[in-house]
Enzyme design. Sequence first.
Site, PDB file in Angstrom:
ATOM      1  N   HIS A 106      29.964  77.663  89.881  1.00  0.00           N
ATOM      2  CA  HIS A 106      30.361  78.666  90.876  1.00  0.00           C
ATOM      3  C   HIS A 106      30.930  79.929  90.231  1.00  0.00           C
ATOM      4  O   HIS A 106      31.124  80.950  90.908  1.00  0.00           O
ATOM      5  CB  HIS A 106      31.404  78.069  91.831  1.00  0.00           C
ATOM      6  CG  HIS A 106      31.317  78.607  93.224  1.00  0.00           C
ATOM      7  ND1 HIS A 106      30.855  79.870  93.515  1.00  0.00           N
ATOM      8  CD2 HIS A 106      31.635  78.048  94.425  1.00  0.00           C
ATOM      9  CE1 HIS A 106      30.910  80.069  94.822  1.00  0.00           C
ATOM     10  NE2 HIS A 106      31.371  78.986  95.394  1.00  0.00           N
ATOM     11  N   THR A 138      17.335  65.927  86.170  1.00  0.00           N
ATOM     12  CA  THR A 138      17.597  64.528  85.848  1.00  0.00           C
ATOM     13  C   THR A 138      17.138  63.667  87.023  1.00  0.00           C
ATOM     14  O   THR A 138      17.540  63.898  88.170  1.00  0.00           O
ATOM     15  CB  THR A 138      19.095  64.284  85.534  1.00  0.00           C
ATOM     16  OG1 THR A 138      19.322  62.886  85.334  1.00  0.00           O
ATOM     17  CG2 THR A 138      20.005  64.795  86.636  1.00  0.00           C
TER      18      THR A 138
END
Length: 211
Positions: free
Chosen positions: A181, A124
Amino acid sequence: VSNQGEADVTALEALRQRHAAQVKKDGGRLTLTVFAAKAAVAALKRFPRFNASLDMAGEQIIYKQYFHVGVAVDSPRGLIVPVLRDVDRKSLRELAVDFQGLVARAREGKTSLEELQGGTFTITNAGAMGGGFFAPIINYPEVAILGVGQARMQPVVREEEKGNFVIVPRLMMPIVLCIDHRVLDGADSIKFLKILVDTLEDPDELLMSMV
């Protein structure tokens, strides 16, 4: 988890400007997003865990053997993320033409459902709107996303021979890599970002990564 850095895109921007007009004649749009997509694939090949999706229902991580990069587009109907397919197998010129088509259809409200599916990694770019550092939201079920800000001329300290330091103007582009994560580790994120920065800063390395 997010990890941020800056890429010196002075040489890359010079390369872009040299070829932008010809690519435009071919119906393409040679932007830094196109270069970022190629650089991202170079890093994804080194770290295939970033090119994966998380299947919560099946409790599994799915590793992809193809490289389809989603590109966020600001349209009158809101944010749309069409997908550049097979980025690793296309030239910069081909990607620029594909990118122009995706952007045009998104802004005209003509994006097909197929063009919005199958992405393995997303970029983006808020640079066109003047954006700087920002932390983008991961495009689930992907496990990583790259946010790119506006490249600006900045004073940069460089070391010359004999240990002398000078301040030089360089075109610096902020980048942020956000990862899930649960799948990826922070140490790998730092290594991934370094490869990405090194590739963007050296157009020759970018071309070599396409082989």
